[in-house]
Scaffold this motif. Structure first.
Motif, mmCIF file in Angstrom:
data_model
loop_
_atom_site.group_PDB
_atom_site.id
_atom_site.type_symbol
_atom_site.label_atom_id
_atom_site.label_comp_id
_atom_site.label_asym_id
_atom_site.label_seq_id
_atom_site.Cartn_x
_atom_site.Cartn_y
_atom_site.Cartn_z
ATOM 1 N N LYS A 102 0.870 6.511 2.772
ATOM 2 C CA LYS A 102 1.630 6.340 4.131
ATOM 3 C C LYS A 102 1.037 5.870 5.119
ATOM 4 N N LYS A 103 1.882 5.307 6.598
ATOM 5 C CA LYS A 103 1.225 4.838 7.210
ATOM 6 C C LYS A 103 0.484 5.773 7.960
ATOM 7 N N TRP A 152 -4.625 4.462 4.726
ATOM 8 C CA TRP A 152 -4.021 3.250 6.015
ATOM 9 C C TRP A 152 -4.754 2.545 6.751
ATOM 10 N N LYS A 153 -5.628 4.201 7.298
ATOM 11 C CA LYS A 153 -6.561 3.396 8.371
ATOM 12 C C LYS A 153 -7.649 3.270 7.926
ATOM 13 N N ASN A 199 -1.244 10.459 1.288
ATOM 14 C CA ASN A 199 -1.775 9.413 -0.122
ATOM 15 C C ASN A 199 -0.681 9.317 -1.638
ATOM 16 N N ARG A 215 -2.455 -3.234 4.114
ATOM 17 C CA ARG A 215 -0.868 -2.623 4.848
ATOM 18 C C ARG A 215 -0.084 -4.023 4.998
ATOM 19 N N LEU A 229 0.763 -1.036 0.382
ATOM 20 C CA LEU A 229 -0.050 -0.377 -0.049
ATOM 21 C C LEU A 229 1.130 1.296 0.583
#
Lengths: 682, 682
Positions: free
Chosen positions: A550-551, A556-557, B492, A563, A547
């Motif tokens: 970013k974290k 991501w959430k 993103n 992930r 993915l």
């Protein structure tokens, strides 16, 4: 009157000659029965989904083991509705007993956006004065509002609006002519639609405006090709025929082909669902279970442009729209070629009536080239055997994109999932000379196609010789000992390093190209008598990008499943949807689905247990002009291959096209002959 | 007398109505002419290779640009011989002028092992007293020596013998019955054969002996399948016909299909060679060059068992045996299905006569599913177009293994190389209960199939809109800025990070799965007018394991090309063979081929130059019982895809199967109809 109808429908259902297989999707009658039962109790509701609640696995395994004497699992409808005042209810209706067995309001969620929801937006948008005003600002006069179109998307998550109001964002386009591809004329602003109010409640307008392109259209329809010099005339037909019919049998929805047996289900969300996949093993003279259930369970398509509001473009096409609801009605010779068996799909509509998509599933065989071959160089003895494959497929259209999903069965026991991406790039407006900043590509003047990923989540519910399975990570590794050492003098030692996952935390694993990483789904209690290794199916998947958002980013959430390439959980009947049951407008706080389940029991024992393997794969797409105005299909594929599962190549008994032995050659005899009379030399 | 024959042959050659295309392989006549010219001068020689020396590229590019007025490049034979006293000579014979233009002894090398060389060993081995003695020790009586077989392999490199003597190692097997698969009965010792003396000069005997297996055979021939219950009877025929013929045209060896043009060559070593691949671009109304030359240039198959003498098992199947020499004569409907065009291959034999392998190359078309599709969800307007592919293929048998090589052309401009591995695992003996130590798998009792890799080297000589090209490494990368930052608020952002290779050292690059690494072959002097990026073809390859034998190991030294997924060199007419011209018995000190060329000029300019991209790909194989006694074909594939090369999808003008526009639907008109009358619904 209503109760009358309920009884009548219940009667019809139970009168059906062949009772439904417990895995069968709900029939139109069953859908209507469920709706009638609810309607009798709760009056008018807007139906979001009425689908089969698959029987509890424990119950179902008992029934599958002994269907004659075990009570048939009851038929239960799993239902999502929106009330006339906008509340969401989840419920179950027992169709066998004709009663509601659960019914509960679910606060702060938005169920998926149906095709009816999608289709409602354009009309409202065209009449909205603020939209008309914005259109005017980019150069579209009010009298041309019929030329303005929108692809309504779920809003993803927008912190300004939360999830209390049911929203869609309208990606805006214009068609100079009704037949023009609108994606060449993207508009720069983005209205937000409230589905309950049925009105536009906000418009996102960028700081830098981008007036409507005045350039010529870039089309793919027949007339446009004719105008550009016409079609190629040098493609001669290829006819594929099966004069003796197909090699598979279908009873109800159970397909049998080349020792495989599989129940073909379908639901509004995952599309095709394959249940109870088994293989008849001639050596053991028994039917061996392989997978309890295989499905595409979720996907996410994050776009890579960080400028507001493009971060909202990260569609969960399954959880937010439904691969079933968006599925195409397939056409003979266009979508599939050869001798085709079709299955229809039945869904509820908003009003509660059953509706049918004809030919939603295509089942057909294809020749697959060489299955195996060997020639002995010293005596010219030879065997050459051709392969056949069986394909269960569907195609769904998610606004601009099409996803063609092929579940492919091979004679050597391999199960392949192939996905072809085609359709049209999502596009955004750009000014002449504007810098894309690397977040997209100008695929045509004024047309910016943003970078994006397609990340699919394959849910593998294995049943490798029984439900208790273990996942091993397998990495190709150099042997110990330096060059010149006694143990590895020539430095050539290498082996398959296997790492057992014992809990879900260990099992959160990424792909590693440098070790050709794969994963074995093994049954540790059954050992291959030859290799002394546990029987297994190996997941071989090579298109596994991480993915890229970013974290802790929004995507991501929300897309916890993406992930890692692999997650493993202990089986639970409730855990079907890795981004949660209701995906639209989830904030990702907390992350729904997989992260939630894993956090709830991070030390759960997952070796030699009933487990589910979740595999996220896909590709990253940096567009190019070749992808436009319509994209040549881009295939990607993964395999589930038997390893140490069989005693030998299970396809040895596929009749060869040609074979002769040394003794036949010595005796001047011909071997067995090639049977393919349809082939010619030119 | 000899001179008479030379003149006569030269006459015949020049009398040929159509003079050979400069890329055409040498004809039988040309081979015989070359041999006659040499024979007249040097008497009796053992011929190892007589093959086309392709014209210098500079000369050839001129001729291709203007064949009418440019002098036709001369025909030159590239020749390797072994003299009757075992010396190796390399030479060139000008066939146009009928004279030897170079002739030189090459000391300390061994040219490849021909099929005749291979076939000579078994007979000698069977009569050797020490071999008979060893057979006795493992349980084979002397009167059964006719049941003892060997697969003669090159010796790789054995430091005890160096490269002064021409050697083969005999991998030993036994057949209880002449039709039994010998690979179930491997013997534990390994004789070494001197090809000049034609005798066994040494036998490697392991410390731990492994007597001949007394277990039943494990066969795949027809009788064995009949005895195990017979063949499947439920596979119905699939007929594939092209009643109006094929869609390609072949003139001499130039194939034209769907805007592609390609010259199909073939040599003893690389097998199929594709030259001067071009594409007619309708937009530009001109033929655009894509690749000057594509071929499989080398491969290596290192085995992972560190025990002596298994380190010697690391065959260079192309450089040590020849993918041309080992190629199969293909059969209609067995190897290829449909309407097939074949080409033969012509080689020299040891004595200097021309010999022909009939049907060495298969050319055919296949339906390829959906080329593109889009449905508009709002109005059901639709286009669906089916794809066609063209396949140029060969199959070669390297002792136990078969390699099926498919060069596939797609209508969207993509060129695909697919390789299918089938045939039989190389096996070694093991005692009951013996530990494989992870270096192999017991695929059948007493049969140890060692871990191995198949690493192929694809030589890409690009010509992307001209010979001056540049390689960019492309990695998917996260954008800068943390989550919450102004530039990447939602986290993103992602983009394609491109790294230009400017010299061969920079260009020694590995595969990186986590960035979906690919490589653009670009022409920086031609910019796509829409995307403003250099026109390019992208190498997309996902099966790219690293060489597992360690740095400085024997294999690492000998197979320099396999140290990295990618090498780039400045073009040189002499650099065709990445492991060197004569591969058998090279010590790797120094490493021949690629490392040598790169070391010679590590700072060579390779951007915007005439360059060659060398790509090593393949797979690591940990055997399983399913691979035995004959292996189901395992496919692997890579793509060369146009990116920023065309202005739009170049396949837009492929006639659709079905299409209708919104205006046709509104007017109640049907669209254009599906033409595939052969499809049926079942």
């Amino acid at each position: 009157m209503v109760l009358e109808r309920v009884k009548q429908l219940a009667q019809q259902v139970s009168n059906t000659v062949a009772p439904a297989h417990p895995f069968d999707p709900l029939s139109s009658l069953e859908i209507e029965a469920a709706v009638s039962i609810l309607r009798a109790k709760h009056g008018k509701l807007y139906y979001n989904a009425v689908t089969l609640l698959e029987p509890p696995k424990a119950e179902m395994l008992k029934w599958l083991a002994d269907p004659e004497t075990t009570p048939r699992p009851r038929r239960v409808a799993d239902i999502v509705v929106i009330t006339t005042d906008g509340k969401v209810f989840d419920g179950n209706v027992d169709l066998t007993e004709g009663k509601v067995i659960s019914w509960k309001e679910t606060p702060n969620v938005q169920p998926l956006i149906t095709m009816e929801d999608l289709n409602a937006v354009e009309e409202v948008m065209r009449k909205d004065p603020k939209v008309i005003e914005q259109c005017g600002l980019v150069g579209i006069p009010a009298e041309e509002m019929h030329k303005v179109y929108c692809d309504p998307w779920t809003i993803g998550y927008d912190e300004r609006f939360g999830n209390g109001v049911r929203l869609q964002q309208a990606l805006m386009y214009y068609r100079p002519h009704v037949d023009d591809s609108q994606y060449t004329f993207p508009l720069d602003f983005c209205p937000i639609y409230d589905a309950n109010k049925r009105e536009i409640i906000h418009i996102d307008v960028p700081k830098v405006r981008r007036p409507l392109s005045k350039l010529p259209a870039n089309n793919y329809h027949v007339q446009s090709i004719e105008e550009m010099g016409g079609y190629r005339t040098d493609i001669k037909p290829i006819n594929i025929t099966q004069p003796e019919g197909v090699s598979f049998k279908i009873q109800n929805r159970i397909l049998e082909w080349q020792n495989f047996s599989v129940h073909i289900g379908f639901n509004y969300r995952e599309g095709i669902v394959l249940n109870n996949i088994t293989y008849f093993d001639k050596n053991e003279n028994k039917t061996r279970p392989l997978f309890y259930r295989l499905s595409l369970a979720e996907m996410v398509v994050p776009y890579g442009n960080p400028e507001h509001p493009h971060q909202r473009k990260h569609a969960f096409d399954l959880g937010e729209y439904g691969a079933g609801y968006m599925t195409n009605s397939l056409s003979l010779g266009c979508d599939c070629k050869g001798s085709i068996h079709y299955m229809d799909a039945e869904f509820v509509n908003r009003a509660g009536a059953a509706q049918t998509i004809k030919n939603a599933i295509c089942i057909h065989e294809e020749d697959n080239g060489i299955l195996f071959k060997h020639t002995d160089f010293r005596d010219d003895s030879i065997i050459v055997t051709r392969a056949r494959k069986l394909i269960i497929s569907q195609i769904f259209t998610a606004a601009n994109y099409e996803y063609c999903v092929y579940w492919i069965f091979h004679q050597d026991g391999t199960i392949q999932l192939e996905i072809k991406l085609t359709g049209i790039l999502n596009t955004y407006a750009m000014n002449p000379g504007e810098d894309t900043k690397g977040w997209g590509t100008e695929v045509y003047p004024g047309v910016n196609a943003h970078n994006h990923q397609h990340l699919f989540c394959l849910r593998i519910d294995p049943n490798i010789d029984g439900p208790k399975n273990t996942i091993f990570q397998v990495d190709a590794a150099q042997g110990p000992g330096e060059v010149g050492s006694a143990e590895n003098f020539y430095g050539n030692a290498f082996y398959a390093k296997k790492t057992k996952y014992t809990n879900p935390i260990e099992a959160m694993a990424d792909y590693e190209g440098s070790t050709s990483r794969s994963w074995d789904i093994a049954n540790e209690s059954k050992i291959n008598p030859y290799s002394h290794k546990p029987v297994a199916y190996k997941l071989v998947s090579r298109e596994v990008p991480p993915l890229l958002p970013k974290k802790d980013s929004l995507v991501w959430k929300r897309a916890g499943f993406a992930r890692h390439a692999v997650h493993v959980t202990k089986y639970s009947d409730e855990q079907l949807h890795p981004a949660g049951r209701h995906v639209p407008q989830t904030s990702g706080e907390p992350s729904m689905g997989l992260p939630q389940w894993i956090n709830a029991n991070p030390q759960a024992k997952i070796d030699n247990e009933d487990i589910v393997l979740w595999h996220t794969f896909g590709l990253t797409h940096f567009p190019a002009p070749e992808d436009y105005p319509i994209m040549p299909a881009e295939p990607m594929s993964l395999l589930l291959r038997p390893r140490h599962f069989f005693l030998r190549n299970p396809a040895l008994d596929v009749p060869p096209s040609y074979a002769r032995t040394p003794s036949q050659i010595a005796a001047g005899k011909n071997g067995c002959n090639c049977k393919d009379k349809a082939s010619v030399q030119v």
